[in-house]
Design a protein around this motif. Structure first.
Motif, mmCIF file in Angstrom:
data_model
loop_
_atom_site.group_PDB
_atom_site.id
_atom_site.type_symbol
_atom_site.label_atom_id
_atom_site.label_comp_id
_atom_site.label_asym_id
_atom_site.label_seq_id
_atom_site.Cartn_x
_atom_site.Cartn_y
_atom_site.Cartn_z
ATOM 1 N N GLY A 25 0.840 -1.313 0.041
ATOM 2 C CA GLY A 25 0.095 0.003 -0.017
ATOM 3 C C GLY A 25 0.770 1.323 -0.068
ATOM 4 N N GLY A 26 1.840 1.277 0.867
ATOM 5 C CA GLY A 26 2.666 2.336 0.957
ATOM 6 C C GLY A 26 2.310 3.717 1.468
ATOM 7 N N THR A 27 2.740 4.106 2.741
ATOM 8 C CA THR A 27 2.333 5.505 3.035
ATOM 9 C C THR A 27 3.046 6.615 2.151
ATOM 10 N N MET A 28 2.778 7.711 2.285
ATOM 11 C CA MET A 28 3.204 8.755 1.469
ATOM 12 C C MET A 28 4.630 9.173 1.711
ATOM 13 N N ARG A 29 4.980 8.779 2.961
ATOM 14 C CA ARG A 29 6.559 8.984 3.290
ATOM 15 C C ARG A 29 7.159 7.777 2.735
ATOM 16 N N VAL A 36 13.586 10.065 -3.046
ATOM 17 C CA VAL A 36 14.640 10.365 -2.677
ATOM 18 C C VAL A 36 16.129 9.539 -2.997
ATOM 19 N N VAL A 37 15.712 8.393 -2.839
ATOM 20 C CA VAL A 37 16.913 7.147 -3.108
ATOM 21 C C VAL A 37 17.178 7.315 -4.824
ATOM 22 N N GLU A 38 16.112 7.391 -5.468
ATOM 23 C CA GLU A 38 16.412 7.559 -7.168
ATOM 24 C C GLU A 38 17.187 8.868 -7.233
ATOM 25 N N ARG A 39 16.564 9.936 -6.273
ATOM 26 C CA ARG A 39 17.256 11.346 -6.727
ATOM 27 C C ARG A 39 18.886 11.164 -6.332
ATOM 28 N N GLU A 40 19.230 10.576 -5.255
ATOM 29 C CA GLU A 40 20.541 10.320 -4.854
ATOM 30 C C GLU A 40 21.495 9.501 -5.772
ATOM 31 N N GLN A 49 8.595 8.864 -12.051
ATOM 32 C CA GLN A 49 7.534 7.940 -12.144
ATOM 33 C C GLN A 49 7.191 7.412 -10.536
ATOM 34 N N LEU A 50 8.075 7.500 -9.589
ATOM 35 C CA LEU A 50 7.686 7.099 -8.364
ATOM 36 C C LEU A 50 6.989 8.300 -7.685
ATOM 37 N N LEU A 51 7.282 9.570 -7.996
ATOM 38 C CA LEU A 51 6.508 10.828 -7.390
ATOM 39 C C LEU A 51 5.025 10.799 -7.897
ATOM 40 N N GLN A 52 4.956 10.464 -9.339
ATOM 41 C CA GLN A 52 3.663 10.500 -10.107
ATOM 42 C C GLN A 52 2.837 9.267 -9.454
ATOM 43 N N ASN A 53 3.391 8.225 -9.252
ATOM 44 C CA ASN A 53 2.573 7.040 -8.978
ATOM 45 C C ASN A 53 2.237 7.363 -7.585
ATOM 46 N N GLY A 54 3.065 8.030 -6.621
ATOM 47 C CA GLY A 54 2.676 8.422 -5.383
ATOM 48 C C GLY A 54 1.825 9.265 -5.272
ATOM 49 N N LEU A 55 1.639 10.215 -6.177
ATOM 50 C CA LEU A 55 0.470 11.259 -6.039
ATOM 51 C C LEU A 55 -0.747 10.781 -6.661
ATOM 52 N N SER A 56 -0.598 9.584 -7.214
ATOM 53 C CA SER A 56 -2.049 9.114 -7.725
ATOM 54 C C SER A 56 -2.586 8.426 -6.707
ATOM 55 N N LYS A 57 -2.035 8.240 -5.671
ATOM 56 C CA LYS A 57 -2.455 7.577 -4.513
ATOM 57 C C LYS A 57 -2.722 8.397 -3.299
ATOM 58 N N HIS A 58 -1.697 9.363 -3.088
ATOM 59 C CA HIS A 58 -1.902 10.515 -2.193
ATOM 60 C C HIS A 58 -1.959 12.022 -2.833
ATOM 61 N N LEU A 60 -3.083 14.776 -2.108
ATOM 62 C CA LEU A 60 -2.930 15.842 -1.098
ATOM 63 C C LEU A 60 -1.579 15.858 -0.722
ATOM 64 N N ALA A 61 -0.734 14.972 -1.157
ATOM 65 C CA ALA A 61 0.603 15.067 -0.346
ATOM 66 C C ALA A 61 1.666 16.169 -1.014
ATOM 67 N N TRP A 62 1.555 17.225 -0.246
ATOM 68 C CA TRP A 62 2.532 18.531 -0.877
ATOM 69 C C TRP A 62 3.825 18.156 -1.010
ATOM 70 N N LYS A 63 4.561 17.327 -0.244
ATOM 71 C CA LYS A 63 6.081 17.315 -0.514
ATOM 72 C C LYS A 63 6.401 16.467 -1.728
ATOM 73 N N LEU A 64 5.227 15.561 -2.255
ATOM 74 C CA LEU A 64 5.602 15.003 -3.549
ATOM 75 C C LEU A 64 5.317 15.888 -4.576
ATOM 76 N N TRP A 65 4.448 16.810 -4.575
ATOM 77 C CA TRP A 65 4.180 17.770 -5.700
ATOM 78 C C TRP A 65 5.465 18.608 -5.573
ATOM 79 N N LEU A 66 5.909 19.227 -4.474
ATOM 80 C CA LEU A 66 6.999 19.944 -4.177
ATOM 81 C C LEU A 66 8.430 19.343 -5.107
ATOM 82 N N MET A 67 8.527 18.051 -4.980
ATOM 83 C CA MET A 67 9.660 17.280 -5.411
ATOM 84 C C MET A 67 9.639 17.281 -6.791
ATOM 85 N N LEU A 68 8.252 16.938 -7.168
ATOM 86 C CA LEU A 68 8.083 16.830 -8.500
ATOM 87 C C LEU A 68 8.284 18.117 -9.375
ATOM 88 N N GLY A 69 7.960 19.232 -8.894
ATOM 89 C CA GLY A 69 8.266 20.352 -9.362
ATOM 90 C C GLY A 69 9.666 20.698 -9.380
#
Length: 303
Positions: A25-29, A36-40, A49-58, A60-69
Motif C-alpha cells: 500500500g505504501g504511505t506517502m512517506r 529520494v533514493v532515486e534522486r541520490e 515515475q515514483l512521484l507520479q505514482n505516489g501522487l496518484s495514491k496521495h 494531497l501530499a504536498w511534499k511529493l508535488w514539491l519534489m516533482l516540481g
C-alpha cells in the motif's frame, strides 16, 4: 531498516525494502523516500515515475508535488514545473512551500510581476503567515527594490506583530544607525524568540562587542538547537574571534544537536551530493554558501 541501509551506502537494499513497503500500500512517506533514493542515484526518470505514482495514491501530499516540481526545474522543464505547482496549489492551497517555490521559479525566470502576484495570492489565501510576507520582502530585496521591501515589511509587521522571523529581518534591513532601536522593539514584541536573539547577536558582532555577541549566539542555539543556520553563524563568529578550543566546542555541540532546519541548512543538507556528509562537514558547507550569498548581496547593493 530503510534508513540504516541508505545511510550505509546500500541503495539497492534500501530500494528492495521500500519496494516491499509500496507493495503493501505504501504511505506517502514511503513514496517520498523511494523518490529520494532515486534522486541520490541520479535516476531522474525513476524518481519522476515514483512521484507520479505516489501522487496518484496521495493527491494531497504536498511534499511529493514539491519534489516533482523541483525535479522538472532541475531538468529544465519549466512549463511542466509550472503546471505541477499550479495543480498542487489548487489542491494544497495552505502549503506555503509550494507557493514560495512557484514564485521562486517565476523570479528566476525573470517574471517578477508573476512572482509578486503569486505571493500576493498566497497571502490572501493564508492570512497572517510570516513566511509568505518574508518571501515577498526578500523578493523585492533581490530585485533591488529597497523601498518596496521596506513598505512590505511595515505591512507584514502590522499583520504579524509577534513574528520573530519578521522582526529579525526588520532588524537586519534597518539602516545601521536605526538597528539598535529596531532590535529593542523586536525584543519587546517577541522576547526569547531565537530568530530575534540571533539578529541581536549579529548586531553585537558587527559592533565588535565580542563578549556580548558570544553570549547572545550561545543563547540563540540554546533556545533553538535544531536550526543549523544558527550553528553555522555561531561557528563563523568563533572562527573570527574565538580560540581553537571555542571553535571546536561549537562544532561539537552542533554535532550533538543534529540540526535539521534552517534555510541554508536544508538547501545544503538535502543536496544529493551531501546526503551522507556528517554534521560538521555540512555546517562548513553552509558557511561557504552563506558567505557567497553575502558577497552577492554586497555586489548587488554596490551596483
Amino acid at each position: 531498516a530503510f534508513k540504516l541501509e541508505f545511510e550505509n551506502h546500500e541503495p539497492e537494499r534500501a530500494r528492495m525494502i521500500l519496494a516491499k513497503a509500496r507493495e503493501k500500500g505504501g504511505t506517502m512517506r514511503m513514496w517520498m523516500k523511494s523518490a529520494v533514493v532515486e534522486r541520490e542515484l541520479g535516476n531522474a526518470e525513476a524518481q519522476r515515475q515514483l512521484l507520479q505514482n505516489g501522487l496518484s495514491k496521495h493527491p494531497l501530499a504536498w511534499k511529493l508535488w514539491l519534489m516533482l516540481g523541483q525535479l522538472e526545474v532541475k531538468d529544465g522543464n519549466l512549463q511542466k514545473a509550472r503546471e505541477h505547482y499550479a495543480t498542487a496549489m489548487r489542491q494544497c492551497g495552505d502549503c506555503v512551500p509550494l507557493w514560495t517555490a512557484a514564485a521562486g521559479l517565476e523570479e528566476t525566470s525573470g517574471n517578477m510581476s508573476k512572482a509578486r502576484a503569486l505571493l500576493e495570492q498566497a497571502r490572501l489565501k493564508n492570512k497572517k503567515n510570516p513566511e509568505l510576507w518574508l518571501a515577498a520582502v526578500r523578493t523585492e530585496q533581490r530585485g533591488g527594490k529597497a523601498a518596496a521591501a521596506q513598505a512590505l515589511m511595515a505591512k507584514a509587521l502590522q499583520e504579524c506583530p509577534s513574528s520573530g522571523v519578521l522582526w529579525a529581518e526588520a532588524v537586519q534591513m534597518a539602516p545601521r544607525p536605526q538597528r539598535k532601536s529596531k532590535s529593542v522593539d523586536a525584543l519587546k514584541r517577541c522576547d526569547n524568540n531565537p530568530h530575534v536573539i540571533h539578529a541581536v547577536a549579529h548586531l553585537f558582532w558587527s559592533d565588535r562587542k565580542v563578549d556580548k555577541a558570544r553570549s547572545w549566539f550561545n543563547r540563540c542555539v540554546t533556545l533553538e538547537p535544531d536550526i543549523g543556520d544558527f550553528w553555522a553563524q555561531y561557528y563563523k563568529f568563533e572562527c573570527q574571534h574565538g580560540t581553537a578550543e571555542q571553535q571546536a566546542e561549537v562544532l561539537k555541540r552542533a554535532m550533538e544537536a543534529e540540526p535539521h532546519h534552517g534555510e541554508r541548512w536544508c538547501t545544503v543538507s538535502k543536496n544529493p551530493s551531501n546526503a551522507h556528509d556528517p554534521i560538521d562537514v555540512i555546517l562548513k558547507k553552509v558557511l561557504v554558501a552563506m558567505e557567497k550569498a553575502e558577497q552577492a548581496a554586497l555586489q548587488q547593493a554596490l551596483a
